[in-house]
Design a protein around this motif. Sequence first.
Motif, mmCIF file in Angstrom:
data_model
loop_
_atom_site.group_PDB
_atom_site.id
_atom_site.type_symbol
_atom_site.label_atom_id
_atom_site.label_comp_id
_atom_site.label_asym_id
_atom_site.label_seq_id
_atom_site.Cartn_x
_atom_site.Cartn_y
_atom_site.Cartn_z
ATOM 1 N N GLY A 167 44.215 -7.747 -47.174
ATOM 2 C CA GLY A 167 44.482 -7.921 -48.513
ATOM 3 C C GLY A 167 43.588 -9.060 -49.189
ATOM 4 O O GLY A 167 44.405 -9.678 -49.627
ATOM 5 N N PHE A 185 41.216 -15.114 -50.063
ATOM 6 C CA PHE A 185 42.386 -15.948 -49.573
ATOM 7 C C PHE A 185 43.286 -15.323 -48.639
ATOM 8 O O PHE A 185 43.667 -14.451 -48.871
ATOM 9 C CB PHE A 185 42.932 -16.416 -50.778
ATOM 10 N N GLU A 202 39.962 -5.488 -47.351
ATOM 11 C CA GLU A 202 40.134 -5.393 -48.644
ATOM 12 C C GLU A 202 40.120 -3.958 -49.197
ATOM 13 O O GLU A 202 39.263 -3.289 -48.949
ATOM 14 C CB GLU A 202 39.352 -6.257 -49.626
ATOM 15 N N ALA A 215 44.957 -0.724 -45.278
ATOM 16 C CA ALA A 215 45.374 -1.193 -44.073
ATOM 17 C C ALA A 215 46.213 0.143 -43.355
ATOM 18 O O ALA A 215 46.021 0.193 -42.101
ATOM 19 C CB ALA A 215 46.470 -2.186 -43.977
ATOM 20 N N ARG A 242 48.257 -13.041 -47.510
ATOM 21 C CA ARG A 242 48.870 -13.945 -48.748
ATOM 22 C C ARG A 242 49.080 -13.000 -50.060
ATOM 23 O O ARG A 242 48.012 -12.381 -50.293
ATOM 24 C CB ARG A 242 47.901 -15.185 -48.958
HETATM 25 N N1 SAH Z 1 45.229 -12.452 -50.538
HETATM 26 C C1 SAH Z 1 44.547 -12.579 -51.802
HETATM 27 C C2 SAH Z 1 44.695 -11.692 -52.750
HETATM 28 C C3 SAH Z 1 46.081 -11.091 -53.155
HETATM 29 S S1 SAH Z 1 46.104 -9.850 -54.283
HETATM 30 C C4 SAH Z 1 45.201 -14.112 -52.449
HETATM 31 O O1 SAH Z 1 45.963 -14.758 -51.766
HETATM 32 O O2 SAH Z 1 44.624 -14.643 -53.412
HETATM 33 C C5 SAH Z 1 46.343 -8.440 -53.001
HETATM 34 C C6 SAH Z 1 45.034 -7.998 -52.376
HETATM 35 O O3 SAH Z 1 45.675 -7.052 -51.230
HETATM 36 C C7 SAH Z 1 44.404 -7.222 -53.658
HETATM 37 O O4 SAH Z 1 43.315 -7.362 -53.528
HETATM 38 C C8 SAH Z 1 44.749 -5.653 -53.068
HETATM 39 O O5 SAH Z 1 43.522 -4.808 -53.308
HETATM 40 C C9 SAH Z 1 44.908 -5.827 -51.635
HETATM 41 N N2 SAH Z 1 45.705 -4.797 -51.058
HETATM 42 C C10 SAH Z 1 46.891 -4.660 -51.321
HETATM 43 N N3 SAH Z 1 47.420 -3.502 -50.581
HETATM 44 C C11 SAH Z 1 46.604 -3.151 -49.612
HETATM 45 C C12 SAH Z 1 46.489 -2.255 -48.524
HETATM 46 N N4 SAH Z 1 47.427 -1.524 -48.056
HETATM 47 N N5 SAH Z 1 45.174 -2.499 -47.662
HETATM 48 C C13 SAH Z 1 44.318 -3.367 -48.139
HETATM 49 N N6 SAH Z 1 44.356 -4.123 -48.799
HETATM 50 C C14 SAH Z 1 45.386 -4.187 -49.839
#
Ligand code: SAH
Length: 237
Positions: free
Chosen positions: A77, A82, A100, A128, A147
């Motif tokens: 994610g 980040f 992502e 995921a 995160r």
């Molecule tokens: N890690 C980054 C983004 C956080 S927002 C930061 O800390 O700024 C959460 C992100 O996870 C989003 O971009 C969303 O699209 C992704 N996400 C949420 N569930 C997910 C999953 N099951 N598999 C892959 N990506 C996922």
Amino acid sequence: MELADAVRKQLRIHLSEAQREAFETYNRELISARQRASLTSLRDRESIERRHFLESLALVRAIEDAGALASPAIDIGSGGGFPGVPIKIVRPEIEMTLLEATEKKATFLRGLIATIGLAGIRVVQGRAEDVAHDPAEREAYALALARAVAPLPTLVELSLPFLRTGGVLAAPKGSGAAREVRAAENALRVCGGAVEGMKPLNVPPPGATPTLVLVRKIAQTPERYPRRSGMPAKRPL
Ligand code: SAH
């Protein structure tokens, strides 16, 4: 304070000229794409440095001090990158995969990597829940990072399948870290994880101090996990 000074003084991480430039480029790219790809709510350079870069680098310091920084790593994610991209910039020897779900964000990440000129980093677009069942990705990583993706019970199910036994999940959490750890007890047992430690992250004030939760994978995760898309969040283990 300049990013490079803060990073050197607080985190004992020295940025080379090229690494400083990489962060400058990253900041510019984020600001220009933030609305198009909903990457961050932050609008200005300083907030991005503080909230995204410094927090990601504080994470590197804490993981390294715990002896858990390892390669290959997967950032689950990743959103605007980040913490995977800052970690890659300062520790280029780590092979990094950014996972992502959203196509727009994955496209941003691919462009970003090319613009900064990073090697040994790839973007996988997907959820995921699906990607963890791909034999090439399952149990393929020594370190998983995530995160602001999901509460710990859900995150354990989404991330442990990617780890080899002995690998570590490193998840920065807010003030509810201890509560999340208690709530994740069953998910940890089912998926083969054990909490190895919790430590405060050294981020500059103001704002609450995040806590790093480290989970070690101690046994193989049963094949049926993660469950189908959406289930880990809807019905946490
Ligand atoms: N890690 C980054 C983004 C956080 S927002 C930061 O800390 O700024 C959460 C992100 O996870 C989003 O971009 C969303 O699209 C992704 N996400 C949420 N569930 C997910 C999953 N099951 N598999 C892959 N990506 C996922």
